[in-house]
Design an enzyme around this catalytic site. Structure first.
Site, PDB file in Angstrom:
ATOM      1  N   ASP A  51      22.476 -24.658   1.658  1.00  0.00           N
ATOM      2  CA  ASP A  51      23.822 -24.444   1.126  1.00  0.00           C
ATOM      3  C   ASP A  51      24.788 -25.379   1.846  1.00  0.00           C
ATOM      4  O   ASP A  51      24.976 -25.276   3.054  1.00  0.00           O
ATOM      5  CB  ASP A  51      24.203 -22.974   1.375  1.00  0.00           C
ATOM      6  CG  ASP A  51      25.395 -22.540   0.542  1.00  0.00           C
ATOM      7  OD1 ASP A  51      26.104 -23.402   0.019  1.00  0.00           O
ATOM      8  OD2 ASP A  51      25.599 -21.311   0.438  1.00  0.00           O
TER       9      ASP A  51
ATOM     10  N   ASP B  92      25.968 -26.997  -5.183  1.00  0.00           N
ATOM     11  CA  ASP B  92      25.838 -27.206  -3.739  1.00  0.00           C
ATOM     12  C   ASP B  92      24.827 -26.282  -3.056  1.00  0.00           C
ATOM     13  O   ASP B  92      24.856 -26.140  -1.840  1.00  0.00           O
ATOM     14  CB  ASP B  92      27.205 -27.061  -3.062  1.00  0.00           C
ATOM     15  CG  ASP B  92      27.749 -25.650  -3.184  1.00  0.00           C
ATOM     16  OD1 ASP B  92      27.171 -24.843  -3.926  1.00  0.00           O
ATOM     17  OD2 ASP B  92      28.761 -25.349  -2.531  1.00  0.00           O
ATOM     18  N   GLU B  93      23.925 -25.654  -3.798  1.00  0.00           N
ATOM     19  CA  GLU B  93      22.933 -24.809  -3.129  1.00  0.00           C
ATOM     20  C   GLU B  93      21.649 -24.713  -3.936  1.00  0.00           C
ATOM     21  O   GLU B  93      21.654 -24.848  -5.162  1.00  0.00           O
ATOM     22  CB  GLU B  93      23.485 -23.409  -2.845  1.00  0.00           C
ATOM     23  CG  GLU B  93      23.925 -22.672  -4.066  1.00  0.00           C
ATOM     24  CD  GLU B  93      24.397 -21.258  -3.765  1.00  0.00           C
ATOM     25  OE1 GLU B  93      23.798 -20.567  -2.930  1.00  0.00           O
ATOM     26  OE2 GLU B  93      25.376 -20.838  -4.395  1.00  0.00           O
TER      27      GLU B  93
END
Length: 401
Positions: free
Chosen positions: A14, A104-105
């Site tokens: 993350d 983003d993860e």
DNA sequence: TCTGGGGTCCTAGGACCC
DNA sequence: TCTGGGGTCCTAGGACCC
């Protein structure tokens, strides 16, 4: 295979304060300073800003009030997309088993890599180092036996951290945490639990599942009960495709001419249709969203007989829905309008799918059938069996014998 | 405090089919 | 002819996530 169940080998990676970190990476003057990305509303805050009480989604003027030297920069979505692509390249280079959750993860399953790449903790360390050196961003990694626990671990380890939860310490780690740490517990559920004196995961775990389902509903109750006992059998899934594509636009307060709303909606339809075509997706369910002056919301959905990514076809539906709501909008005032298209399928013709409504499974007929359907509905059409086909009076094209 | 833009999943009722 | 049960599809609303 049996060791996957016993080893902490799922990574949740993350990126920290993603948008704000990209801005600080690209502009050295922003480093070390409290930064917010946004305009009107904070989309992301750097850790310097978070420590001063700034968080998303906070109106900009409030963020400035609690942090006088806050630097607000406008978002650069192209830069974020590019940074995300580079980070996902590192993920895919680490293991083929990557499940992206958002820009983003992602989850990474490294259970099969012991001989090639070493222990999960070593893989995670290398992953963090590579993202730092190759992309210039800090990434936090949680490692555990289940997806859920890996995500909780990364949340606890932020920022710029690494946390491994060994299988024999799972409940010891989990049970003291506040219930809000559980994936799926938001403000509403948290309040309901607090009202009953339940504050920690351990206190949730002490409750019978029937107690939780009575309190929160079947879905949430079961979910929470399972998570509190760290029961999460879901594998890391590769190649998931999203189920809807949409866009929306906030309008601010004050009266708007109805013609203006139609024009705005047409602009949104155009944007969504282009994105669908670029992604080679077509969809059947058109949902128009409204938010009124008092912040209540409504959504109106229409499902078409056939999927499409045509701007005019989507616009016809969207505008007719908007017109049907005209009275309500004029009374309540509109502050947001949005459109999303769901029930997506691929535009690639899949003969088996096309034959579904006809009960024809003879492979020798596939090409003829596909040609007939292309002639009639265009190359973008996919035909699937559904009640709506029949309700819409769809007739099976005459097929050559 | 007064709220952006992109999504996912769940529930519940009604219509319809077999 | 009447009745029932199970399954699918659709719509609307709500909670949640980043």
């Amino acid at each position: 295979m049996s060791r996957t169940a016993a080893t902490a080998s799922i990574l949740h990676a993350d990126l920290d304060s993603f948008y704000a970190s990209v801005e600080q990476r690209d502009d050295p003057r922003l480093r070390g300073r409290p930064v917010a990305v946004g305009g009107g509303v904070v989309l992301a805050a750097s850790y310097e800003a978070k420590r001063r009480g700034v968080s998303a989604p906070m109106p900009e003027h409030l963020a400035r009030r609690c942090c006088r030297d806050l630097v607000v920069v406008p978002p650069r979505f192209d830069a974020y997309t590019e940074a995300s692509r580079q980070v996902f390249d590192v993920f895919h280079d680490t293991t083929p088993l990557v499940e992206g959750l958002s820009i983003d993860e992602a989850f990474l399953d490294v259970s099969g890599l012991l001989r090639i790449a070493g222990e999960p903790v070593e893989i995670a360390q290398r992953l963090r180092a590579r993202v730092a050196s190759q992309v210039g961003l800090a990434i936090t990694v949680g490692v555990a036996r289940t997806k859920f626990l890996a995500k909780v671990a990364s949340g606890v380890a932020k920022p710029d951290g690494l946390l491994v939860v060994e299988p024999d310490r799972e409940l010891e780690f989990l049970h003291p945490l506040p219930v809000g740490r559980l994936w799926g517990v938001g403000p509403v559920t948290e309040r309901r639990l607090h009202e009953r004196g339940i504050h920690t995961v351990g206190e949730v775990a002490a409750l019978a599942e029937s107690h939780l389902t009575a309190m929160l509903g079947r879905g949430s109750g079961r979910h929470l009960h399972a998570l509190a006992h760290n029961l999460d059998p879901r594998p890391v899934e590769v190649g998931k495709r999203r189920g809807s594509i949409g866009s929306q636009s906030a309008l601010g307060r004050g009266p708007k001419a109805f013609d203006t709303l139609e024009a705005l909606l047409l602009g949104i339809v155009d944007r969504v249709a282009r994105r669908m075509r670029r992604a080679d997706r077509v969809g059947r369910t058109v949902t128009v969203r409204f938010r009124y002056d008092d912040f209540s919301r409504a959504a109106r959905a229409r499902t078409l007989a056939f999927p499409t990514a045509s701007t005019t076809a989507l616009a016809d539906v969207a505008v007719s829905v908007l017109r049907a709501e005209r009275g309500t909008i004029e009374v309540r005032g509109l502050t947001l309008i949005g459109l999303s298209v769901g029930n997506l399928s691929s535009t690639v013709l899949e003969p088996e799918q096309m034959l579904l409504p006809f009960g024809r499974k003879d492979p020798s007929r596939l090409d003829d059938t596909v040609d007939a359907l292309k002639d009639r509905f265009g190359a973008g059409a996919i035909v699937r069996g559904s009640l709506l086909h029949r309700r819409a009076g769809f007739e099976v094209p005459k097929l050559p014998d």
